[in-house]
Design a protein around this motif. Structure first.
Motif, mmCIF file in Angstrom:
data_model
loop_
_atom_site.group_PDB
_atom_site.id
_atom_site.type_symbol
_atom_site.label_atom_id
_atom_site.label_comp_id
_atom_site.label_asym_id
_atom_site.label_seq_id
_atom_site.Cartn_x
_atom_site.Cartn_y
_atom_site.Cartn_z
ATOM 1 N N GLY A 99 0.808 -1.216 0.000
ATOM 2 C CA GLY A 99 0.000 0.000 0.000
ATOM 3 C C GLY A 99 0.837 1.259 0.000
ATOM 4 N N ILE A 100 0.191 2.374 0.357
ATOM 5 C CA ILE A 100 0.892 3.661 0.289
ATOM 6 C C ILE A 100 1.864 3.898 1.441
ATOM 7 C CG2 ILE A 100 -0.568 5.184 -1.082
ATOM 8 C CD1 ILE A 100 -1.666 5.764 2.012
ATOM 9 N N GLY A 101 1.891 3.005 2.417
ATOM 10 C CA GLY A 101 2.820 3.204 3.527
ATOM 11 C C GLY A 101 2.341 4.249 4.514
ATOM 12 N N ILE A 102 3.027 4.335 5.637
ATOM 13 C CA ILE A 102 2.674 5.324 6.662
ATOM 14 C C ILE A 102 3.855 6.274 6.821
ATOM 15 C CG2 ILE A 102 1.795 5.672 8.996
ATOM 16 C CD1 ILE A 102 1.183 2.704 9.165
ATOM 17 N N PRO A 103 3.629 7.588 6.692
ATOM 18 C CA PRO A 103 4.752 8.536 6.859
ATOM 19 C C PRO A 103 5.398 8.345 8.226
ATOM 20 C CG PRO A 103 2.753 9.674 6.118
ATOM 21 C CD PRO A 103 2.353 8.263 6.413
ATOM 22 N N SER A 104 6.722 8.348 8.265
ATOM 23 C CA SER A 104 7.415 7.974 9.505
ATOM 24 C C SER A 104 7.089 8.908 10.672
ATOM 25 C CB SER A 104 8.931 7.950 9.274
ATOM 26 O OG SER A 104 9.354 9.228 8.841
ATOM 27 N N GLU A 105 6.853 10.187 10.366
ATOM 28 C CA GLU A 105 6.575 11.094 11.482
ATOM 29 C C GLU A 105 5.170 10.890 12.054
ATOM 30 O OE1 GLU A 105 5.253 13.299 7.779
ATOM 31 O OE2 GLU A 105 6.836 11.871 8.343
ATOM 32 N N LYS A 106 4.315 10.186 11.307
ATOM 33 C CA LYS A 106 2.946 9.929 11.777
ATOM 34 C C LYS A 106 2.798 8.515 12.343
ATOM 35 C CE LYS A 106 1.499 13.715 9.625
ATOM 36 N NZ LYS A 106 1.524 14.986 10.320
ATOM 37 N N TRP A 124 7.537 -2.095 9.651
ATOM 38 C CA TRP A 124 8.375 -1.547 8.600
ATOM 39 C C TRP A 124 7.446 -0.787 7.657
ATOM 40 C CZ3 TRP A 124 8.543 -6.272 10.767
ATOM 41 C CH2 TRP A 124 9.783 -6.797 11.202
ATOM 42 N N SER A 125 7.837 0.401 7.250
ATOM 43 C CA SER A 125 6.977 1.104 6.296
ATOM 44 C C SER A 125 7.800 1.987 5.377
ATOM 45 C CB SER A 125 5.913 1.925 7.044
ATOM 46 O OG SER A 125 4.827 2.207 6.184
ATOM 47 N N ASN A 126 7.365 2.006 4.120
ATOM 48 C CA ASN A 126 8.060 2.783 3.095
ATOM 49 C C ASN A 126 6.994 3.433 2.227
ATOM 50 O OD1 ASN A 126 9.533 3.580 0.720
ATOM 51 N ND2 ASN A 126 11.105 2.073 1.217
ATOM 52 N N THR A 127 7.036 4.767 2.127
ATOM 53 C CA THR A 127 5.990 5.453 1.362
ATOM 54 C C THR A 127 6.379 5.586 -0.110
ATOM 55 O OG1 THR A 127 6.969 7.563 1.979
ATOM 56 C CG2 THR A 127 5.151 6.761 3.351
ATOM 57 N N THR A 129 3.621 -1.484 3.867
ATOM 58 C CA THR A 129 3.741 -1.573 5.317
ATOM 59 C C THR A 129 3.767 -3.046 5.716
ATOM 60 O OG1 THR A 129 2.470 0.472 5.526
ATOM 61 C CG2 THR A 129 2.665 -0.884 7.502
ATOM 62 N N ALA A 130 4.614 -3.375 6.667
ATOM 63 C CA ALA A 130 4.660 -4.739 7.207
ATOM 64 C C ALA A 130 4.598 -4.637 8.724
ATOM 65 C CB ALA A 130 5.932 -5.453 6.759
ATOM 66 N N ILE A 131 3.695 -5.397 9.301
ATOM 67 C CA ILE A 131 3.443 -5.309 10.740
ATOM 68 C C ILE A 131 3.598 -6.679 11.375
ATOM 69 C CG2 ILE A 131 1.518 -5.044 12.377
ATOM 70 C CD1 ILE A 131 0.645 -2.592 10.869
ATOM 71 N N LYS A 132 4.246 -6.708 12.532
ATOM 72 C CA LYS A 132 4.416 -7.973 13.251
ATOM 73 C C LYS A 132 4.011 -7.760 14.705
ATOM 74 C CE LYS A 132 7.945 -10.886 11.752
ATOM 75 N NZ LYS A 132 9.283 -11.479 11.716
ATOM 76 N N ILE A 133 3.034 -8.549 15.172
ATOM 77 C CA ILE A 133 2.655 -8.487 16.591
ATOM 78 C C ILE A 133 2.576 -9.885 17.168
ATOM 79 C CG2 ILE A 133 1.393 -6.284 16.530
ATOM 80 C CD1 ILE A 133 -1.220 -7.863 16.349
ATOM 81 N N ASN A 134 2.760 -9.982 18.471
ATOM 82 C CA ASN A 134 2.642 -11.254 19.190
ATOM 83 C C ASN A 134 1.520 -11.132 20.206
ATOM 84 O OD1 ASN A 134 5.578 -10.997 18.297
ATOM 85 N ND2 ASN A 134 5.432 -13.151 18.863
#
Ligand SMILES: Nc1ncnc2c1ncn2[C@@H]1O[C@H](COP(=O)(O)OP(=O)(O)OP(=O)(O)O)[C@@H](O)[C@H]1O
Ligand SMILES: Nc1ncnc2c1ncn2[C@@H]1O[C@H](COP(=O)(O)OP(=O)(O)OP(=O)(O)O)[C@@H](O)[C@H]1O
Ligand SMILES: [Mg+2]
Ligand SMILES: [Mg+2]
Lengths: 460, 460
Positions: B78-85, B130-133, B168-173
């Motif tokens: 997707g479009i990713g999440i801006p790092s400052e947000k 991890w996210s890259n816009t 965006t890649a998200i990892k939760i436990n």
């Protein structure tokens, strides 16, 4: 450029006021009345005070439309609201005095506030409130809510000497629709009076009709006490906070002092299972050790069940009294089950049956003494009566003239919505509710059998 | 001494996580997966991107118990999440990018955050993301939530060059229970794939089973556009804010510039009804004048209905394509109704029927392209199919091998719960949904009649 923003809790519930029961003028009128009345009753019976509550709803200006402005005035003789807390209590979402482990009708810190918010956005009129905590000083406020920032705006604040009054009186103006909600509102009061036989309540409706409910008992049930968390309700966040705030010198004393049902012997056993030194300073606990303590508490089977002194069931006697007073039935039977618990939260199920004068099964649901009138089909009680319990086994037909009453009281009623409309089918709750219903239905079928027998004998 | 306090939004939903769908380990596993996947899909098709989403759920350590720790990994393009947000986007309740008047799956600003919160309190492990816009820089964060204060805690933040990835890649436990939720989770993915035929999705479950859904169409439906509020959706709070922020010189231009469907002629008519000078400066508007403008807008009947460009229905073609791809039925028929609106919020109802291979009416409910799998009995669709529509009139028996699909898309789906489980029976929505269902059911009964005719002829 995607724009991100934060919204405040009042902003969230302004945008989604239907989640809190303020979906349209008819429903909003019902919800505002119930939220204010439930606040008044909490302020009385939560403190051992016999409630005297006046609710007056008037049309502020005549209008041919059903949707129009109403004024709601609710006055009680409760403990009052301290003046330095009042603006936030009614002008801030998620602010209140009921976030404790103790049964009360209120629980979310927002019902009264939502009523004021809805009133404000539909009429622009401020809340007017008078309150006296019994210290001889009545405080008068005119308040609005800064919705974007979730804080109160005090437009006016006066205080004056008043020696002989303690309580709270609230006046709001909101857009409502009494034509579409009158049946529900009147039924709400009847069911409330049935389950609050120790309260004097007067509801003066917009048509000038007066519904007066006089108390038939002169004693309030013993108010509940706040209790400490039960170890079965612990998670990492809770333990972390307990550790952070504790002044205990050792982990052993921390466990004993912070949880109910944990004595020295139990605490030592828990710490043994968790492989944590009982004499360790709480501040030196590592996260892994806290996790092991939590897992030990989860698997430990020998805790006493949660302390039910934080609950205040109505009890068999008062339930039957209330039913007799409101319905005058030929037969009534109520029961109050022993305390149970789910996830560390204690609860008590109560149930009753009564013969009715008109055909058709009527189900009266209550939770923490609040009558629930919406979304019956989603409630655990409906599920039990329609899917789990075979009513024919109790000689009950579809149009049986019977009233079935259920009540769950808990420090955390498992509501599924913020509007407190119905109760979820948590396994432990469903099990208790089923046993209660089966018992009262069995009593009803015995009454029916006896009645049939008597009538058969009469015919001979 | 009664103690009052304020609780933060994250604290509120920590205490009442069942309101958001995180009631127990089985349900929490389902909810976390859906919230993360819905965020990924929003980040793709909301921006015209063909979605490629991987969901991998693994047991982190073997355990004999059903309730155990799982790792959920969700990766999108997707479009990713801006790092400052990013820290606030995932670490703060009521923070996000979807509070606008535009259709998206997300709407409350809390689903992703709740998944991370639940993970944190059950395992103490931080979110890894991890996210890259698409700017060549991938940002990696390890985050936890300060639950009491509703803010993110950044434990780690690294950035590194990565030219060929956006997403965006998200990892939760978290503590989950796949035994009790696997059926629902797998059904969720099947229904999601059916309604997202343009998405590639791979779900690798804890047992090593791989559910791969390949896209069967190569075009994303046109994404929706943000629109201005419709005058039928206005209340005093909204108008007050519009006035406060407006740079318009006159009330006339304020109305034209701030609302959709309000041109010069309409605005002049409104102001005439409200008896407000069109040339008045907005900042000089008194509250009574604002009330009159609101009432004028409420009673004015000649507004065009809300602009539906903020909506993105799937459309007849893609719905039928999705059904054929997933179910390969003998018969399928879908429709997409014209836009309608309630309280100023536009919505579109879509519906479909298909013949099934197994007996038993199967109802697939969707809202803003999300499959709804819980609380069916409380949904408006269930009410219509069980109480309002007589299925026998369409030659449909109780065990008919039929699939009935419904979809409502809106800038505000009238969910009754924060967990987005079911849709309320708002009158306008119920009316549209009923017409849609009647039409598709009629088509199905025509198919059945034709089929019977053919078989009868064969026998001759
Ligand atoms: N009539 C009253 N008398 C005394 N205190 C009151 C009264 N009404 C409100 N309060 C105080 O104001 C607080 C906020 O009320 P509000 O109804 O907004 O939330 P709540 O009752 O705590 O929870 P809920 O949202 O479940 O109703 C209460 O906790 C209580 O302390
Ligand atoms: N995979 C993702 N890709 C891009 N942005 C994302 C992703 N996941 C979350 N976000 C951003 O984080 C914000 C917060 O997500 P969260 O799920 O908490 O709330 P939401 O999606 O806005 O609403 P809802 O509570 O209804 O899901 C989103 O609005 C979005 O801007
Ligand atoms: Mg309250
Ligand atoms: Mg989301």
């Amino acid at each position: 450029m995607i724009s991100f923003k934060e919204i405040s809790p009042s902003e969230f519930f302004y945008q989604h006021r239907e989640l809190a029961g303020f979906s349209n003028p008819a429903r909003a009128l019902y919800s505002a009345i119930r939220e204010l009345v439930e606040n008044s009753l909490d302020a009385c019976d939560g403190y051992g005070i016999l409630p005297d509550v006046l609710i007056r709803v008037t049309e502020t200006k005549p209008s041919p439309s059903d949707v129009k402005e109403f004024e709601i005035y609710v006055k009680d003789n409760g403990i009052g609201i301290p003046s330095e807390k009042l603006p936030k209590a009614l002008g801030k979402v998620f602010y209140g005095s009921k976030f404790t482990l103790k049964q009360s009708r209120g629980t979310f810190g927002m019902g009264g506030t939502m009523s004021i918010l809805y009133a404000q956005i539909t009429t622009n009129k401020p809340l007017r409130v008078w309150s006296n905590t019994g210290n001889g000083e009545t405080h008068y406020f005119e308040l609005m809510i800064d919705i974007e920032n979730n804080k109160p705006i005090v437009l006016k604040h006066k205080k004056f000497s008043q020696q002989n009054w303690r309580g709270t009186a609230i006046k709001i103006n909101l857009l409502g629709d009494y034509v579409r909600s009158s049946q529900k509102i009147q039924e709400y009061f009847r069911r409330l009076a049935l389950f609050t036989p120790y309260a004097n309540m007067v509801f003066e409706d917009p048509n000038g009709e007066v519904f007066a409910f006089k108390r038939s008992v002169d004693k309030v049930p013993p108010p509940p006490h706040e209790v400490q968390p039960h170890p079965k309700g612990v998670d990492l966040e809770l333990l972390r906070r307990i550790v952070q705030r504790s002044s205990s010198k050792t982990v052993l004393s921390l466990l004993i002092n912070s949880f109910q049902r944990v004595g020295r012997k139990t605490a030592l056993e828990i710490l043994k299972i968790a492989n944590v030194d009982p004499n360790k300073r709480p501040s030196e606990l590592k996260m892994e050790e806290m996790m092991r303590i939590i897992n030990a508490m989860k698997t430990y089977e020998k805790f006493l069940p949660p302390d039910p002194s934080c609950l205040s069931p109505l009890g068999k006697e008062l339930i039957e009294e209330g039913i007799k007073k409101e319905l005058n039935p030929q037969f009534v039977y109520a029961l109050s089950r022993k305390p149970s618990s789910y996830e560390g939260y204690p609860f008590i199920v109560e149930a009753a049956v009564a013969s009715n004068k008109t055909p058709g099964i009527k189900v009266l649901r209550y939770a923490n003494r609040i009558p629930l009138l919406y979304d019956e089909k989603s409630d655990v009680v409906f599920k039990l009566l329609n899917e789990e319990i075979d009513l024919k086994r109790y000689k009950i037909n579809e149009d049986e003239p019977i009233i079935i009453l259920t009540h769950i009281c808990s420090t955390k009623v498992p509501y599924k919505t913020v509007g407190k409309e119905f109760v979820a089918d948590i396994p432990e709750v469903e099990k208790e509710m089923k046993l209660a219903l089966q018992k009262v239905l069995r009593e009803y079928s015995l009454f029916i059998s006896k009645k049939v027998k008597i009538e058969t004998q009469k015919k001979k």
